[in-house]
Design an enzyme around this catalytic site. Structure first.
Site, short mmCIF file in Angstrom:
data_model
loop_
_atom_site.label_atom_id
_atom_site.label_comp_id
_atom_site.label_asym_id
_atom_site.label_seq_id
_atom_site.Cartn_x
_atom_site.Cartn_y
_atom_site.Cartn_z
N TYR A 154 54.48 48.13 -5.58
CA TYR A 154 54.61 49.47 -6.06
C TYR A 154 55.24 50.29 -5.46
CZ TYR A 154 52.12 53.51 -8.51
OH TYR A 154 51.87 54.54 -9.21
N LYS A 158 58.70 52.13 -7.30
CA LYS A 158 58.59 53.63 -7.34
C LYS A 158 59.61 54.16 -6.62
CE LYS A 158 55.00 53.95 -10.20
NZ LYS A 158 55.36 54.28 -11.57
P1 NAP Z 1 46.82 53.92 -16.44
O1 NAP Z 1 45.55 55.03 -16.85
O2 NAP Z 1 46.64 52.85 -15.81
O3 NAP Z 1 47.70 53.92 -17.87
C1 NAP Z 1 48.83 53.09 -17.85
C2 NAP Z 1 49.51 53.13 -19.28
O4 NAP Z 1 50.88 52.27 -19.19
C3 NAP Z 1 48.84 52.53 -20.38
O5 NAP Z 1 49.08 53.52 -21.20
C4 NAP Z 1 49.26 51.15 -20.50
O6 NAP Z 1 49.12 50.58 -21.89
C5 NAP Z 1 50.72 51.49 -20.10
N1 NAP Z 1 51.45 50.27 -19.71
C6 NAP Z 1 51.36 49.40 -18.92
N2 NAP Z 1 52.25 48.37 -18.69
C7 NAP Z 1 52.92 48.48 -19.98
C8 NAP Z 1 53.88 47.68 -20.33
N3 NAP Z 1 54.51 46.59 -19.82
N4 NAP Z 1 54.42 48.29 -21.46
C9 NAP Z 1 54.02 49.34 -22.32
N5 NAP Z 1 52.89 49.95 -21.64
C10 NAP Z 1 52.42 49.56 -20.43
O7 NAP Z 1 47.95 54.61 -15.44
P2 NAP Z 1 48.31 56.23 -15.18
O8 NAP Z 1 47.25 56.51 -13.87
O9 NAP Z 1 48.13 57.25 -16.32
O10 NAP Z 1 49.75 56.15 -14.59
C11 NAP Z 1 50.94 56.62 -15.45
C12 NAP Z 1 51.96 56.41 -14.55
O11 NAP Z 1 51.97 57.08 -13.44
C13 NAP Z 1 52.45 55.11 -13.82
O12 NAP Z 1 53.67 54.81 -13.92
C14 NAP Z 1 51.72 55.06 -12.28
O13 NAP Z 1 52.40 54.52 -11.63
C15 NAP Z 1 52.18 56.47 -12.20
N6 NAP Z 1 51.29 57.06 -11.14
C16 NAP Z 1 50.06 57.41 -11.20
C17 NAP Z 1 49.37 58.13 -10.36
C18 NAP Z 1 47.65 58.18 -10.50
O14 NAP Z 1 47.03 58.42 -9.28
N7 NAP Z 1 47.06 57.94 -11.40
C19 NAP Z 1 49.69 58.36 -9.12
C20 NAP Z 1 51.08 58.01 -9.00
C21 NAP Z 1 51.83 57.78 -10.06
P3 NAP Z 1 48.20 49.62 -22.46
O15 NAP Z 1 46.71 50.19 -21.97
O16 NAP Z 1 48.34 50.02 -24.06
O17 NAP Z 1 48.44 48.32 -21.95
#
Ligand code: NAP
Length: 246
Positions: A154, A158
């Site tokens: 990851y 990133k």
């Molecule tokens: P999340 O709640 O797990 O949601 C992930 C989203 O990505 C869902 O809508 C999922 O769609 C979609 N997704 C996953 N694989 C996909 C693919 N191959 N094609 C299309 N859509 C896909 O994650 P989140 O926490 O909101 O994170 C969003 C972004 O922020 C990510 O890039 C994550 O790495 C980054 N981020 C998050 C955090 C945190 O603390 N949460 C921190 C740093 C960075 P489906 O459910 O429809 O499959």
């Protein structure tokens, strides 16, 4: 403010992407909600936007596939027009210590979190440059800035996002296109919900703000970076982490 521009948000069915899609729609963008598996959640986002008078569509596509990204962009162009604002948000984790990490855990995370940014940005850039306007934002992570034990896959993906986005910023900056990175800290979504209490407590102790972030904390910054007000911000990495990585 948005001039009714077309914004594509990948992974917008849940979490941060959902919040970004809702915020952009409330700012007047016409929003394409991409999702992979969560069809009914994506439908919910779509209905919420339409209920408040906005324009949106939902498109199923796996953004780790070059072929499906092509289909995604043509579906959006057909219904809403060319993508003017791209928010590369879709991401997954498959955490493991390096010593135990499988090829599949490495590949799936790099394909979903990094290759997707390449596929989507490549699909968007030509029309953005021709139009002399474009906004690309990609979600990195504090793990991509500082590394994180158990997240070699990851963190590498990133960190790779910084390289591609800064290169795009240099290639397209003279054509009214900006490309920037948001590095969220610990945000309350499904992605972090399953972490052990001990991990959550350790994270909280490192956040000067004294709280976890919300998806809206990220959506507000994304909305600013894609706005006209941010036209002179290019190739930057904005940590939105309550001070965790300063
Ligand atoms: P999340 O709640 O797990 O949601 C992930 C989203 O990505 C869902 O809508 C999922 O769609 C979609 N997704 C996953 N694989 C996909 C693919 N191959 N094609 C299309 N859509 C896909 O994650 P989140 O926490 O909101 O994170 C969003 C972004 O922020 C990510 O890039 C994550 O790495 C980054 N981020 C998050 C955090 C945190 O603390 N949460 C921190 C740093 C960075 P489906 O459910 O429809 O499959």
């Amino acid at each position: 403010m948005s001039q009714g521009r077309v914004a594509l948000v990948t992974g917008a069915s849940r979490g941060i992407g959902r919040a970004v899609a809702l915020k952009l729609a409330s700012d007047g963008y016409r929003v394409a909600i991409n999702y992979q598996n969560s069809a009914s959640a994506a439908q919910g986002v779509l209905e919420r936007i339409r209920a408040s008078g906005g324009t949106a569509m939902a498109v199923q596509a796996d953004v780790s596939s070059a072929e499906q990204v092509k289909g995604l962009f043509s579906a959006v162009a057909k219904e809403l027009g060319p993508v003017e604002v791209l928010v590369n948000n879709a991401g997954i984790t498959r955490d493991n210590l390096l010593v135990r990490m499988s090829d599949e855990e490495w590949d799936s995370v790099v394909r979903t979190n990094l290759n997707s940014v390449f596929f989507c940005a490549r699909a968007a850039i030509r029309t953005m440059m021709k139009a002399r306007f474009g906004r690309i934002v990609a979600m990195s992570s504090v793990s991509g800035l500082a590394g994180n034990a158990g997240q070699a896959n990851y963190a590498a993906a990133k960190a790779g996002i910084l390289g591609i986005i800064k290169s795009i910023a240099r290639e397209a900056g003279s054509r009214g296109v900006t490309a920037n990175v948001i590095a969220p800290g610990y945000i309350e979504t499904d992605m972090t919900a399953s972490l052990a209490d001990s991990v959550r407590e350790r994270a909280l102790a490192q956040i000067p703000a004294g709280r976890y972030g919300s998806p809206d904390d990220i959506a507000n910054v994304a909305a600013f970076l894609v706005s006209d007000a941010a036209s002179y911000i290019n190739g930057q990495v904005v940590a939105v982490d309550g001070g965790m990585t300063m």
